[in-house]
Enzyme design. Sequence first.
Site, PDB file in Angstrom:
ATOM      1  CG  ASN A   1      -1.883   1.103   1.288  1.00 20.84           C
ATOM      2  OD1 ASN A   1      -1.824   2.027   0.467  1.00 20.84           O
ATOM      3  ND2 ASN A   1      -2.785   1.052   2.238  1.00 20.84           N
TER       4      ASN A   1
ATOM      5  CG  HIS B   1     -13.078   3.787   2.556  1.00 22.41           C
ATOM      6  ND1 HIS B   1     -13.810   4.805   3.140  1.00 22.41           N
ATOM      7  CD2 HIS B   1     -11.785   4.056   2.839  1.00 22.41           C
ATOM      8  CE1 HIS B   1     -12.990   5.642   3.750  1.00 22.41           C
ATOM      9  NE2 HIS B   1     -11.751   5.209   3.577  1.00 22.41           N
TER      10      HIS B   1
ATOM     11  NE  ARG C   1      -6.162   1.705  -0.409  1.00 23.11           N
ATOM     12  CZ  ARG C   1      -6.184   2.841   0.261  1.00 23.11           C
ATOM     13  NH1 ARG C   1      -5.122   3.207   0.949  1.00 23.11           N
ATOM     14  NH2 ARG C   1      -7.253   3.594   0.261  1.00 23.11           N
TER      15      ARG C   1
ATOM     16  CG  MET D   1     -13.933   9.179  17.627  1.00 24.69           C
ATOM     17  SD  MET D   1     -14.938  10.706  17.684  1.00 24.69           S
ATOM     18  CE  MET D   1     -15.798  10.623  16.125  1.00 24.69           C
TER      19      MET D   1
ATOM     20  CG  HIS E   1     -13.885   2.158   6.280  1.00 23.00           C
ATOM     21  ND1 HIS E   1     -13.114   1.023   6.339  1.00 23.00           N
ATOM     22  CD2 HIS E   1     -13.041   3.201   6.456  1.00 23.00           C
ATOM     23  CE1 HIS E   1     -11.855   1.368   6.543  1.00 23.00           C
ATOM     24  NE2 HIS E   1     -11.789   2.689   6.615  1.00 23.00           N
TER      25      HIS E   1
ATOM     26  NE  ARG F   1     -10.194  13.193   2.571  1.00 22.92           N
ATOM     27  CZ  ARG F   1     -10.000  11.874   2.628  1.00 22.92           C
ATOM     28  NH1 ARG F   1     -10.965  11.061   3.017  1.00 22.92           N
ATOM     29  NH2 ARG F   1      -8.844  11.373   2.261  1.00 22.92           N
TER      30      ARG F   1
ATOM     31  CD  GLU G   1      -9.029  -1.077   3.701  1.00 23.48           C
ATOM     32  OE1 GLU G   1      -9.137  -0.377   2.694  1.00 23.48           O
ATOM     33  OE2 GLU G   1      -8.737  -0.625   4.819  1.00 23.48           O
TER      34      GLU G   1
END
Length: 393
Positions: free
Chosen positions: A7, A169, A80, A273, A197, A230, A373
């Site tokens: 990735n 995603h 990815r 968070m 997600h 964002r 993933e």
Amino acid sequence: MTILVLNAGSSSLKLAVLDPVSGVRRLTALAERLGTPQASVRVNREDAVALDDPSFAGALTFLQPRLQERDLRIHGIGHRVVHGGEQFTAATLIDDAVCRAIDTCSRLAPLHNPANLAGITATRTLFPDLPQVAVFDTAFHQTMPPQAWRYAVPEAWYREHGVRRYGFHGTSHRYVAARAAEMIGRPLAELALITAHLGNGCSAAAISGGRSLDTTMGLTPLEGLVMGTRSGDVDPGIIAHLVQATGQDAVAITRQLNSASGLLGLSGLSNDMRTITTAAADGHPGANLALTVFCYRLAKHIAALTVALGRLDALVFTGGIGEHSAVVRARTLALLGFLGLREDPVANASDGDANGRITLPGGTQALVVPTDEERLIAQDTADLIARRRESTR
Ligand code: ADP
């Protein structure tokens, strides 16, 4: 089989060698701050080592001896790739033509695709004998019907500039939908699911019979839910308003919608968070507002996505926030009682019961499903390699 999954981001490279069936990691590595004098790489849990050559190729050359250790025996490489445009609807074996097509999609993802391609170019040079596969973040959402992917804008914008909704995603949404079906004990083909997600980037998807019917991200990952930095949905009129009011150009304002907004912009405190929930509990007004807007927007989009499905069998939470924030899940479920979702506070506090379930029996299910993933990229890669062997036999 053993698969190497790569990735490649704009300044980092994440790498895992794993068994696609069990998901067990045999080696992991993370190269960070690539392109700067501070570039370093860390293998497994060993100490980070400074890189003499801070490029992608330099990081991979450093790792090459570790990847070629005899007991690893890598059979193929899965990459990815963020944007596959309309061309890629599934994972694809990489050749020169596929590299050119990924390059063409760079106009839609100028920060991501060139980095993904740099990773592919470096591994094709270093491991010329291994089959390589591209797995696209957008591919899963190519099953969306036109009413979900069209913007109500002039047709020429779509035809000439590719302006439409693509969604992202996809690998995570596809992985957790399949896992949720296993955990619920029903075939994926029968289920109407919404998967949320929630990581640094956040998106939700409506999935019917294993196919994506709608999702919250659009042309770029900026649309939809509130994220770490964002904004998610805003009135596009904001941009012209701020161009006039501040004298900044549209690119600078869009950059702030991507990197100075979301939880960070609302709270004035953090994009993380964990910090937000702790500060909100301590009475920080900005953190409280950020948490409230985050959960309200999420619930509103989940309700909207049920229109694509016509019903809801289960809501799935995944990503760092989805898997670990009982507060976010509780507040979101509390807004969605009309869909038959009723939190089981004990199960939610422990991130789900044995089957991931966080709702009381009898109603619509919500569950926590850890995403992986890399494992799905490894599975797609192994499948394509096996199919190629079959067809050349
Ligand atoms: P990425 O999208 O970069 O892969 P993750 O999926 O790891 O990121 O998600 C990162 C987010 O998950 C951060 O906002 C982080 O605060 C949040 N997170 C991780 N653990 C917890 C936790 N225990 N409680 C609340 N939020 C958490």
